[in-house]
Write an enzyme that holds these catalytic residues in place. Structure first.
Site, PDB file in Angstrom:
ATOM      1  N   ASP A  45       0.858  -1.181   0.000  1.00 17.84           N
ATOM      2  CA  ASP A  45       0.000   0.000   0.000  1.00 17.84           C
ATOM      3  C   ASP A  45       0.900   1.239   0.000  1.00 17.84           C
ATOM      4  O   ASP A  45       1.608   1.487   0.975  1.00 17.84           O
ATOM      5  CB  ASP A  45      -0.892  -0.037   1.249  1.00 17.84           C
ATOM      6  CG  ASP A  45      -1.912   1.093   1.285  1.00 17.84           C
ATOM      7  OD1 ASP A  45      -1.716   2.115   0.593  1.00 17.84           O
ATOM      8  OD2 ASP A  45      -2.902   0.966   2.036  1.00 17.84           O
ATOM      9  N   HIS A  46       0.843   1.989  -1.094  1.00 11.66           N
ATOM     10  CA  HIS A  46       1.761   3.117  -1.248  1.00 11.66           C
ATOM     11  C   HIS A  46       1.434   4.271  -0.299  1.00 11.66           C
ATOM     12  O   HIS A  46       2.231   5.207  -0.147  1.00 11.66           O
ATOM     13  CB  HIS A  46       1.744   3.624  -2.691  1.00 11.66           C
ATOM     14  CG  HIS A  46       3.086   4.082  -3.178  1.00 11.66           C
ATOM     15  ND1 HIS A  46       4.073   4.557  -2.344  1.00 11.66           N
ATOM     16  CD2 HIS A  46       3.611   4.155  -4.434  1.00 11.66           C
ATOM     17  CE1 HIS A  46       5.129   4.902  -3.042  1.00 11.66           C
ATOM     18  NE2 HIS A  46       4.881   4.670  -4.322  1.00 11.66           N
ATOM     19  N   ARG A  47       0.269   4.213   0.374  1.00  9.68           N
ATOM     20  CA  ARG A  47      -0.014   5.217   1.399  1.00  9.68           C
ATOM     21  C   ARG A  47       0.853   4.987   2.638  1.00  9.68           C
ATOM     22  O   ARG A  47       1.162   5.921   3.383  1.00  9.68           O
ATOM     23  CB  ARG A  47      -1.493   5.157   1.802  1.00  9.68           C
ATOM     24  CG  ARG A  47      -2.480   5.472   0.690  1.00  9.68           C
ATOM     25  CD  ARG A  47      -3.903   5.221   1.150  1.00  9.68           C
ATOM     26  NE  ARG A  47      -4.115   3.824   1.540  1.00  9.68           N
ATOM     27  CZ  ARG A  47      -5.272   3.344   1.982  1.00  9.68           C
ATOM     28  NH1 ARG A  47      -6.318   4.157   2.109  1.00  9.68           N
ATOM     29  NH2 ARG A  47      -5.384   2.070   2.307  1.00  9.68           N
TER      30      ARG A  47
END
Length: 469
Positions: free
Chosen positions: A439-441
């Site tokens: 998850d790039h968040r």
């Protein structure tokens, strides 16, 4: 006295369940806690024990029906005054109670643990027209119904239909693939339910290669998809429609939610795992470890647990409602398992505290439970990071979708023997491709790459695990 039994809330807060099969029929005399049916929710297959002792006068649903919680499922004649089901608050089945002992509860909503392995005593039924198919074909063609026929080969039973053996759908699928009639297989457990082990033991006795119906999953912890119960297709039929229910619907909803909520990034790394292969071979040759199936999945799981302690972003959760990032200081390791009911991801609690041997045992137990369709709903909740082994299907790599509520998932590709640069020369080596989706968040490219390299380093040189904590 007539009593109705309504489908209870099975402890998951789900509004409905699908009836997989009846294990009783109208006219059967059943004991308290005797298993009556198997139902499938969006998370698991659950056995329903009888909340009454008496005679069944009506069944209000057929196999394949979706039943709402609170709907009448069975009607009993208890032959006495008012009787009430016994409410309990336990979801897992307890061991059968010995004579004189008090039965323990085993299912949310009602009932108590079975006192023995009693089976329904079915009344004689009128046989139908003789069948032109073989007995085995008839058994396979009617997986959810009582068999009523007057064909040769069922023994001298006066035309009475034989009682259908009790088993789970994956076990019936395995028996079908091996060409084994479940009526000939003896259940060894106290519950009277035929297990996968019973079928494999029977196959070995009669000389059938049990491995012909199963994929090579020794190391993977992933049950074989060959157990899937594909619907039968009529001759000339051009399409087949299968209702989207249970685990398959839940999985689809979760994957869509994850794919369109968390910004996925996937990074790949191909690694020489020859040293890991040699380690596994040496462990298998050790008599002290003969009962433990330590494979590449267990080694990768150990490597991931070690790396997660150094890269907490991949062991975190994005809490949108609270506006917080929740960092876990433990690892509940999810193991993606492909079953006939769809993809499930049960997790190993506190996997970071387990040794390599303990992880291997946990993965094996998880796989056997998932394969039998008995994974408890609680075991599929609370995961913090997941692993999937696509290599067991002969696939080199993929872009796995993150399990909702987690930050990453690691996919293991097939281990292949191929030319590889080793110590300045070309040699045949065991090579595997790893794929990490995150998850790039929560995780940026550098963090994800460093985590993947660290896992690969352990697989390349398992001794490096001694340097990590």
């Amino acid at each position: 006295m007539t009593q109705d039994f309504r489908l209870p809330d099975l402890g998951e807060g789900l509004p409905e369940a699908e009836l997989v099969q009846w294990l009783v029929a109208v006219g059967d005399t059943v004991a308290l806690n005797q298993t009556m049916a198997e139902v499938e929710t969006a998370k698991a297959v659950v056995e329903l024990p009888s909340p009454y002792a008496g005679t069944i006068t009506a069944l209000h649903a057929d196999a394949g029906d979706v039943i709402e919680v609170g709907s009448v499922l069975v009607t009993f004649d208890t032959g006495q005054g008012d009787a009430a089901p016994q409410p309990v608050a336990v979801t897992e089945q307890s061991a059968p109670a010995a004579d004189g002992e008090k039965a323990e509860p085993n299912l949310v909503g009602y009932g108590a643990a079975p006192r023995g392995a009693g089976r329904p005593q079915r009344r004689a039924r009128v046989a139908g027209p003789a069948s032109t198919r073989s007995d085995t074909a008839v058994l396979e063609a009617a997986p959810h119904d009582a068999i009523t026929l007057d064909a040769p080969g069922f023994g001298d039973n006066g035309g009475q239909a034989p009682e259908r053996p009790r088993s789970t759908p994956p076990v019936r699928a395995l028996a079908k693939q091996l060409g084994i009639d479940l009526a000939l297989v003896e259940a060894t457990g106290a519950s009277g339910v035929i297990t996968r082990a019973d079928v494999e033991a029977y196959a070995e006795r009669v000389g059938v290669a049990a491995t012909q119906g199963a994929a090579a999953v020794e190391d993977s912890g992933v049950p074989d998809t060959a157990e899937e119960l594909a619907p039968e297709r009529a001759p000339g039929e051009r399409t087949t429609r299968t209702p989207i229910r249970g685990v398959r619907r839940m999985t689809a909803d979760a994957m869509v939610r994850s794919a369109f909520t968390a910004p996925h990034v996937t990074t790949f790394l191909t690694v020489d795992v020859t040293a890991t292969s040699e380690l596994i071979a040496s462990l298998k040759a050790d008599k002290a470890l003969a009962d433990h199936r330590i494979g590449v999945m267990a080694v990768a799981a150990k490597a991931a647990c070690l790396a997660l302690g150094r890269h907490p972003g991949l062991n975190s959760k994005w809490d949108d409602e609270a506006g917080e990032i929740v960092e876990h200081h433990y690892v509940n390791l999810g193991i993606a398992a492909a079953t006939g009911r769809g993809l499930v991801v049960p997790n190993i609690r506190d996997a970071h505290e387990l040794t390599l041997v303990e992880l291997a045992d946990a993965i094996r137990a998880l796989a056997e439970t998932a394969r039998a369709g008995k994974t408890a709903p609680a075991d599929m909740m609370g995961g913090t990071f997941s692993i999937t082994n696509v290599g067991v299907f002969g696939v080199d790599a993929g872009t796995p979708i993150i399990n909702p509520g987690e930050a990453g998932i690691l996919a293991l590709g097939a281990v292949r023997r191929q030319p590889w640069e080793h110590r300045g020369e070309i040699a045949l080596r065991d090579v595997m491709t790893l794929a990490l989706s995150f998850d790039h968040r929560l995780v940026d490219g550098e963090q994800g790459s460093r985590f993947l390299v660290e896992v690969a380093d352990v697989l390349r040189e398992p001794g490096r695990a001694m340097l990590l904590r």
